[in-house]
Design an enzyme around this catalytic site. Structure first.
Site, PDB file in Angstrom:
ATOM      1  N   ASP A  54       0.812  -1.228   0.000  1.00  0.00           N
ATOM      2  CA  ASP A  54       0.000   0.000   0.000  1.00  0.00           C
ATOM      3  C   ASP A  54       0.848   1.282   0.000  1.00  0.00           C
ATOM      4  O   ASP A  54       0.695   2.148   0.879  1.00  0.00           O
ATOM      5  CB  ASP A  54      -0.914   0.035   1.246  1.00  0.00           C
ATOM      6  N   GLU A  80     -11.369  -0.371  -3.311  1.00  0.00           N
ATOM      7  CA  GLU A  80     -10.650   0.297  -2.209  1.00  0.00           C
ATOM      8  C   GLU A  80      -9.460   1.051  -2.787  1.00  0.00           C
ATOM      9  O   GLU A  80      -9.316   1.180  -3.998  1.00  0.00           O
ATOM     10  CB  GLU A  80     -10.189  -0.728  -1.158  1.00  0.00           C
TER      11      GLU A  80
HETATM   12  O1  FUB Z   1      -3.061  -3.704   3.463  1.00  0.00           O
HETATM   13  C1  FUB Z   1      -4.330  -3.908   4.030  1.00  0.00           C
HETATM   14  C2  FUB Z   1      -5.392  -3.624   3.016  1.00  0.00           C
HETATM   15  O2  FUB Z   1      -5.193  -4.444   1.855  1.00  0.00           O
HETATM   16  C3  FUB Z   1      -5.375  -2.217   2.471  1.00  0.00           C
HETATM   17  O3  FUB Z   1      -5.899  -1.282   3.354  1.00  0.00           O
HETATM   18  C4  FUB Z   1      -6.124  -2.426   1.214  1.00  0.00           C
HETATM   19  O4  FUB Z   1      -6.065  -1.353   0.315  1.00  0.00           O
HETATM   20  C5  FUB Z   1      -5.487  -3.687   0.680  1.00  0.00           C
HETATM   21  O5  FUB Z   1      -4.282  -3.414   0.019  1.00  0.00           O
END
Ligand code: FUB
Length: 443
Positions: free
Chosen positions: A26, A196
């Site tokens: 991320d 997301e």
């Molecule tokens: O790294 C945890 C979660 O997985 C992140 O918040 C999302 O975007 C996905 O990458």
């Protein structure tokens, strides 16, 4: 021989993933006033339990896109007074600079029932890589699946917060304090198949919102454009195809005249919750559309550093300086530092090596380097400092047991002065260890 060792700290060409010693995901990339590029990723803790145990954000910086400095840990869940009692779940963060302060935003649940209690936490510092203090969470935003904050500051200095998950992306103006919101949050209109990983940037007057979609198994990174920071948005398609990892999450930033896409893959571990951050250049069409990124493993030349590098005093401890070792053979090997290495350092042999009187310099903040060879794709060792467990560290394939090209490094706090004890315990793979070093990170 010392130069050969040091050349590993000053590589000429990029490699992906660009952070290999620990697992990171991320990546949120920014260029700050000192002219360096900083990446704020999350940290996949090894061994993983889904994404539950994620914690301990480290920051990384570079001036040449090839040699990266682990700036150390800036925050962990036990620093969060309002946070989930049993910690973990420190997911995709971002950082913003506004009126002389750095604001670190991170999603974290406040209750054990994690997916219903997400909040957007904020920590503030005068510096980009240390001194962050939790100052609570942003009131009025968050809730079920509401993760992945990203903050964009427009040319008029107005800041906007974006976040979202569970098919909903939201955006809202932030006040000058960067912690309270102005007006109602809005649902971002016009995105297609949002999952997301919101990120917003502006290029030549166009606003871009990037995010991951719900593509089955492995997500795409997609984008939409607008002439207003809160939309409505025009969906434009995919700019990063699946990386092989079951999640996708990225950021886009301009650095020294070139645009770059940051993302993560699981190329190092082949495990979807032990991810590693990567970058590649991104190009735009004349109409401002994003071209699909070509994902590489290596080969982009380092930029000139132009005096932007940051180096501290360095002390090297060859294997001959180890105060104890067991479960490995000390052998003469022409290419190794001081022509000595510890061969067959492996879990099967219960190998351990100890260095005493290691320098923590003025403040105890040091970058520890480990120099090695390994024929294994992904060897690992456990790092103990002054008797305490610190981390599992990766040592990746260098060519063979005697190809002394491996370099792992990790920034940590030890005691100031020359009385620290570093212990490395083999955890997997077979390694030839040749030296460790410490670099003074007290500035
Ligand atoms: O790294 C945890 C979660 O997985 C992140 O918040 C999302 O975007 C996905 O990458």
């Amino acid at each position: 021989m010392e130069n050969k060792l040091l050349s590993r700290r000053n590589r000429k060409y990029s490699q992906n993933p660009f952070i290999q010693t620990i697992f990171t995901a991320d990546p949120s990339a920014h260029v700050w006033e000192d002219g360096r590029l900083y990446v704020y990723p999350s940290h996949d803790i090894d061994p993983a339990r889904g994404c539950d145990l994620m914690d301990q954000y480290h920051v990384f910086s570079t001036s040449d896109m090839v040699n990266w400095r682990d700036e150390g840990e800036i925050l962990r869940s036990s620093d969060i007074e309002w946070g989930r009692p049993s910690g973990g779940f420190m997911w995709a963060p971002d950082c913003a600079y506004h009126n002389g302060k750095y604001y670190f935003y991170f999603p974290h649940p406040s209750e054990e029932k994690w997916n219903d209690s997400w909040k957007i936490g904020v920590a503030i510092s005068d510096k980009p890589t240390s001194g962050f203090k939790s100052c609570g969470f942003i009131e009025g935003v968050g809730g079920h699946a509401m993760i992945d904050p990203a903050v964009f500051i427009d040319d008029d200095n107005q800041a906007y917060l974006y976040y979202g998950g569970g098919k909903k992306a939201r955006g809202v103006k932030l006040s000058d304090d960067m912690v309270t919101t102005i007006g109602e949050e809005q649902e971002m209109q016009g995105l297609h198949d949002f999952h997301e990983a919101t990120w917003v940037f502006k290029r030549e007057g166009i606003y871009y919102l990037t995010y991951s979609d719900n593509h089955h198994g492995n997500n795409n990174l997609c984008y939409a454009t607008s002439d207003h920071p809160l939309g409505p948005w025009n969906y434009q398609g995919t700019y990063l195809e699946p990386t092989g990892c079951e999640t996708s999450h990225g950021s886009v930033v301009e650095y020294r005249g070139q645009w770059y896409a940051f993302y993560h893959s699981d190329d190092l571990s082949h495990a979807g919750t032990l991810r590693s951050i990567c970058w590649d250049p991104i190009e735009f069409t004349e109409d401002g559309l994003m071209k699909v990124v070509v994902q590489t493993r290596n080969g982009h030349p380092a930029l000139e550093t132009n005096g932007l590098e940051k180096n501290g005093d360095l002390t090297i401890y060859g294997i001959n300086k180890a105060s104890e070792f067991k479960g490995a053979e000390k052998v003469e090997q022409a290419d190794a530092y001081e022509k000595t290495c510890l061969k067959n350092f492996s879990k099967e042999n219960n190998s351990v090596v100890v260095f005493d009187e290691v320098d923590g310099f003025k403040t105890g903040k040091v970058n520890l380097g480990i120099y090695y060879a390994t024929p294994d794709k992904l060897a690992k060792c456990i790092l103990l400092v002054n008797g305490e467990y610190v981390s599992l560290l990766n040592m990746v394939f260098s060519g063979s047991w005697r190809t002394f090209d491996g370099y792992a490094n990790f920034t940590l706090l030890m005691e100031p002065g020359k009385n620290n004890r570093i212990e490395l315990i083999a955890s997997s793979g077979n390694v030839s260890l040749e030296a460790i070093s410490v670099e003074d990170y007290s500035f």
